[in-house]
Design a protein around this motif. Structure first.
Motif, mmCIF file in Angstrom:
data_model
loop_
_atom_site.group_PDB
_atom_site.id
_atom_site.type_symbol
_atom_site.label_atom_id
_atom_site.label_comp_id
_atom_site.label_asym_id
_atom_site.label_seq_id
_atom_site.Cartn_x
_atom_site.Cartn_y
_atom_site.Cartn_z
ATOM 1 N N SER A 138 50.083 8.998 26.024
ATOM 2 C CA SER A 138 50.304 10.442 26.122
ATOM 3 C C SER A 138 49.037 11.203 26.471
ATOM 4 C CB SER A 138 50.872 10.984 24.800
ATOM 5 O OG SER A 138 52.206 10.577 24.615
ATOM 6 N N GLY A 139 47.941 10.495 26.756
ATOM 7 C CA GLY A 139 46.681 11.156 27.103
ATOM 8 C C GLY A 139 45.592 10.814 26.113
ATOM 9 N N GLY A 140 44.797 11.829 25.741
ATOM 10 C CA GLY A 140 43.713 11.603 24.785
ATOM 11 C C GLY A 140 42.563 10.808 25.351
ATOM 12 N N TYR A 141 42.380 10.846 26.678
ATOM 13 C CA TYR A 141 41.294 10.095 27.302
ATOM 14 C C TYR A 141 40.416 11.015 28.151
ATOM 15 C CZ TYR A 141 44.793 10.021 31.093
ATOM 16 O OH TYR A 141 45.745 10.371 32.025
ATOM 17 N N GLY A 142 39.210 10.531 28.420
ATOM 18 C CA GLY A 142 38.269 11.278 29.263
ATOM 19 C C GLY A 142 37.141 10.361 29.697
ATOM 20 N N GLY A 143 36.301 10.833 30.598
ATOM 21 C CA GLY A 143 35.274 9.994 31.190
ATOM 22 C C GLY A 143 33.957 10.008 30.442
ATOM 23 N N ILE A 144 33.190 8.938 30.623
ATOM 24 C CA ILE A 144 31.826 8.846 30.117
ATOM 25 C C ILE A 144 30.928 8.483 31.290
ATOM 26 C CG2 ILE A 144 30.237 7.714 28.524
ATOM 27 C CD1 ILE A 144 32.664 6.980 26.792
ATOM 28 N N VAL A 145 29.911 9.292 31.525
ATOM 29 C CA VAL A 145 28.918 9.023 32.568
ATOM 30 C C VAL A 145 27.574 8.863 31.884
ATOM 31 C CG1 VAL A 145 27.698 9.954 34.573
ATOM 32 C CG2 VAL A 145 30.178 10.307 34.343
ATOM 33 N N ILE A 146 26.932 7.705 32.076
ATOM 34 C CA ILE A 146 25.581 7.483 31.547
ATOM 35 C C ILE A 146 24.632 7.385 32.734
ATOM 36 C CG2 ILE A 146 24.091 6.122 30.052
ATOM 37 C CD1 ILE A 146 26.528 5.022 28.673
ATOM 38 N N ASN A 147 23.781 8.390 32.875
ATOM 39 C CA ASN A 147 22.850 8.452 33.990
ATOM 40 C C ASN A 147 21.586 7.644 33.710
ATOM 41 O OD1 ASN A 147 24.314 10.708 35.525
ATOM 42 N ND2 ASN A 147 23.984 11.656 33.530
ATOM 43 N N ASN A 148 20.946 7.195 34.782
ATOM 44 C CA ASN A 148 19.647 6.540 34.642
ATOM 45 C C ASN A 148 18.583 7.524 34.174
ATOM 46 O OD1 ASN A 148 21.136 4.734 36.552
ATOM 47 N ND2 ASN A 148 19.206 3.617 36.526
ATOM 48 N N ARG A 149 17.629 7.027 33.419
ATOM 49 C CA ARG A 149 16.438 7.820 33.147
ATOM 50 C C ARG A 149 15.664 8.008 34.457
ATOM 51 N NH1 ARG A 149 13.360 4.284 29.015
ATOM 52 N NH2 ARG A 149 14.455 2.638 30.153
ATOM 53 N N ASP A 150 14.887 9.078 34.537
ATOM 54 C CA ASP A 150 14.162 9.384 35.770
ATOM 55 C C ASP A 150 13.202 8.272 36.168
ATOM 56 O OD1 ASP A 150 15.463 11.795 35.984
ATOM 57 O OD2 ASP A 150 13.869 12.957 35.009
ATOM 58 N N VAL A 151 12.702 7.523 35.185
ATOM 59 C CA VAL A 151 11.708 6.495 35.494
ATOM 60 C C VAL A 151 12.328 5.215 36.051
ATOM 61 C CG1 VAL A 151 10.053 7.352 33.790
ATOM 62 C CG2 VAL A 151 11.775 5.654 33.100
ATOM 63 N N VAL A 347 21.303 -8.667 41.370
ATOM 64 C CA VAL A 347 20.287 -9.265 40.493
ATOM 65 C C VAL A 347 18.897 -8.663 40.707
ATOM 66 C CG1 VAL A 347 21.532 -11.435 40.230
ATOM 67 C CG2 VAL A 347 19.900 -11.169 42.111
ATOM 68 N N SER A 348 18.691 -7.976 41.816
ATOM 69 C CA SER A 348 17.358 -7.424 42.101
ATOM 70 C C SER A 348 17.200 -5.987 41.626
ATOM 71 C CB SER A 348 17.053 -7.505 43.601
ATOM 72 O OG SER A 348 17.980 -6.726 44.334
ATOM 73 N N ALA A 349 18.294 -5.337 41.241
ATOM 74 C CA ALA A 349 18.233 -3.927 40.826
ATOM 75 C C ALA A 349 17.989 -3.826 39.335
ATOM 76 C CB ALA A 349 19.540 -3.215 41.178
ATOM 77 N N GLY A 350 17.212 -2.829 38.942
ATOM 78 C CA GLY A 350 17.102 -2.492 37.523
ATOM 79 C C GLY A 350 18.311 -1.655 37.136
ATOM 80 N N ALA A 351 18.588 -1.592 35.835
ATOM 81 C CA ALA A 351 19.706 -0.767 35.366
ATOM 82 C C ALA A 351 19.167 0.230 34.353
ATOM 83 C CB ALA A 351 20.810 -1.648 34.789
ATOM 84 N N ALA A 352 19.347 -0.072 33.060
ATOM 85 C CA ALA A 352 18.811 0.829 32.037
ATOM 86 C C ALA A 352 17.331 0.569 31.785
ATOM 87 C CB ALA A 352 19.593 0.666 30.739
ATOM 88 N N ARG A 353 16.866 -0.618 32.187
ATOM 89 C CA ARG A 353 15.467 -0.984 31.989
ATOM 90 C C ARG A 353 14.819 -1.287 33.340
ATOM 91 N NH1 ARG A 353 15.523 -5.041 26.715
ATOM 92 N NH2 ARG A 353 16.187 -3.483 25.174
#
Length: 595
Positions: A138-151, A347-353
């Motif tokens: 019946s709903g009750g959902y929404g999105g989560i966006v986690i952006n990269n830190r600027d560094v 495999v060559s990209a950084g993510a959160a670190r």
């Protein structure tokens, strides 16, 4: 005297510098007040009750950055208990915030409860939803966006816009009616619609789509590139997503950057999330169809259940018309599996670190535990329809597993879940998996049902290393991808097929492993994985929250919270301790100079 003043000045400066460094080392906090309630909406032209968050259906986007701390005060304005779970958020060392029955007592109707968690070392696209009693229907959902830190660099250029899209099957029956049907062994049948962001289909075919249905439109500018975050938040239907005359450049799924590949369409299974870059490179002679159509169905009746939204260029010369873009050939049973296999980890990209994703060489780690989890269609157990994993249908106790563990209460659950199907009749039980802390677990999902099953593990991202039709054997390991299998939290298992995952059990807690298909999850197709650090002196888990709700055998510990609903009425706020400390430092400096 001057020496004394100089020493005092130096001492004060050191104190101020220490405070300053501490303040700017803190991770930000964001604060939200959310009310979950019923509203009246007409997703398919028929007025019905849906579950909204702050009056919105779908709910608001939770937009944060790696390592931010999230504080969300939830007021349950429904007429039944509520929990929100955060699909894909790992809650490092903090399964208390997971929002499922194994870790939390439900929030009673009329009560509030505050979640507080950190999105530690994560980036990407996820969603939250109401996890109890079929409520997501019946709903009750929404999105989560986690952006990269600027560094931390992102492995693609900054898009011109960021758009969240929810697709999913929808019924005009309420979630209460649907769960009663499931309890009685009644098949859900063909959905009334496939929704785009809570709205029904554009009237692309007058014979199939009734008049007067509101539809979703995405407005874009020619020549620009947009990031589309697409989530299948439906009940049980796998969907094929495509945009007429546009390529989908896959860049991320559920917190992992992928090898960037163009697709003309993508099968998105229940509970899965993908990010695409889409460039508006067409001549805009008309608007363009966006389509989400059911997959792995064998009835012409499903033709009416096709979701259609509109992509509208600002210089469009007219409405969309003509036939919808073609779906994949349903007779090609390997198309979807081969597409899933083609999704690879960047495999060559950084993510959160800063370190590359591929620096974690999962293919070289020794497996410590192996579980082959087999599911079957719903069957009668003790006179009730139930679904099982390895012949066990999970029964949620009135006291959450995590609370029972915290207070050493015996008899609530057993740590004896079998690693394979046992030669015995199916049963209803509260049996959980004993995970080895810092072990490396191999899980094989064997789907003996006739429909696609999506499996999700809370608290972790796992590596999808293999899938194939037939029965898994130990020889199947020879086909595993041990280098760049994508790390994600939800994977599909095709009917009559298996999928293998590898997961590093480095996150202490009790974690839910479930099918995301609501009809099979509701009937018991889930289990919990218990991960305990045996070193008592090593504080690897956060303590029981001060605001914990107590239920079951611990109900006597519960203080009355019915009067604690005091919302601030303020908009969402982002602050840090550094803000307060900066003001304090400024005042100190001013006072020091004045003296």
């Amino acid at each position: 005297m001057l020496s004394t003043l100089h020493s005092a000045s130096l001492f004060s400066s050191l104190i101020l510098l220490s405070i300053f460094n501490y303040a700017f080392a803190e991770d930000p906090f964001v604060f939200y007040d959310w009310k979950v309630s019923y509203i009246t909406a007409s997703p398919f032209g028929v007025k019905q009750q849906v579950i909204a968050v702050n009056g919105q259906f779908p709910g608001p986007i939770l937009n944060v950055t790696t390592n931010w701390n999230v504080v969300i005060n939830i007021k349950n304005d429904l007429d039944e208990p509520l929990l929100l779970t955060w699909n894909g958020i790992q809650h490092r060392k903090n399964s208390w915030q997971d929002g499922v029955l194994g870790t939390n007592c439900p929030i009673p109707a009329g009560w509030n409860w505050t979640y507080e968690f950190q999105v530690k070392d994560q980036i990407g696209s996820f969603f939250y939803f109401a996890s109890l009693n079929f409520q997501r229907a019946s709903g009750g959902y929404g999105g989560i966006v986690i952006n990269n830190r600027d560094v931390i660099p992102v492995p693609f250029g900054t898009p011109d816009g960021d758009i969240t899209i929810f697709i999913g099957d929808w019924y005009t029956k309420s979630h209460k009616e649907l769960r009663k049907d499931v309890e009685n062994g009644i098949d859900l049948g063909v959905p009334d619609a496939i929704l785009f962001n809570g709205l029904g289909p554009y009237r692309y075919d007058q014979a199939l789509v009734p008049d007067g249905i509101g539809y979703h439109t995405i407005n874009v500018e020619p020549g620009k590139t947009y990031r589309l975050r697409v989530h299948n938040v439906g009940i049980a239907t796998s969907l094929n997503f495509r945009i007429q005359n546009h390529n989908l450049l896959l860049v991320e799924t559920e917190g992992s950057y992928t090898v960037q590949q163009n697709y003309t369409n993508m099968d998105i299974h229940v509970g899965q999330s993908y990010s695409f870059l889409v460039t508006m490179d067409q001549n805009a002679s008309s608007d363009y169809y966006m389509v989400a159509s059911p997959r792995f169905v064998n009835s012409s009746a499903w033709a009416k259940a096709t979701g259609v939204a509109i992509l509208h260029y600002s210089n469009s010369q007219g409405p969309a018309s003509g036939p919808l873009p073609d779906p994949p050939n349903d007779l090609d049973t390997f198309f979807s599996m081969n597409q899933a296999r083609s999704i690879r980890w960047n495999v060559s990209a950084g993510a959160a670190r800063p370190n590359p994703q591929g620096s974690f060489r999962y293919g070289q780690i020794t497996v410590t535990d192996v579980y082959v989890l087999l599911n079957r269609p719903a069957e009668l157990i003790d006179g009730k329809y139930r679904t099982t994993l390895n012949g066990i249908s999970y029964l949620a106790p009135s006291t959450p597993l995590k609370l029972a563990q915290q207070f050493n209460i015996p008899g609530i659950y057993k740590i004896d879940f079998p690693n394979r199907l046992m030669n015995r009749p199916p049963k209803v039980d509260t049996s959980i998996i004993n995970g080895t802390y810092r072990g490396f677990m191999e899980i094989i999902f064997q789907n003996n049902d006739t429909t696609v099953q999506s499996y999700h593990l809370d608290g972790y991202a796992f590596f999808v290393v293999g899938m194939d039709y037939g029965v898994w054997t130990e020889n199947s390991r020879g086909t595993y991808n041990k280098w760049d299998g994508v790390a994600r939290c939800t994977t599909q298992v095709f009917p009559g097929a298996w999928t293998a995952i590898l997961v590093s059990l480095d996150n202490v807690g009790i974690w839910n492993l479930r099918t995301e298909n609501l009809n099979t999850w509701y009937l018991g197709q889930e289990v919990y994985v218990n991960v305990v650090n045996p070193e008592i002196t090593d504080k690897t888990e956060l303590p029981l929250p001060d605001n914990a709700i107590y239920c079951g055998v611990l109900s006597s510990l519960q203080k009355d919270r019915s009067q604690r609903v005091r919302f601030s009425g303020a908009p969402p706020l982002t602050i840090t301790r550094r803000t307060i400390l900066f003001a304090f430092i400024t005042a100190l400096i001013t006072a020091f100079i004045s003296s």
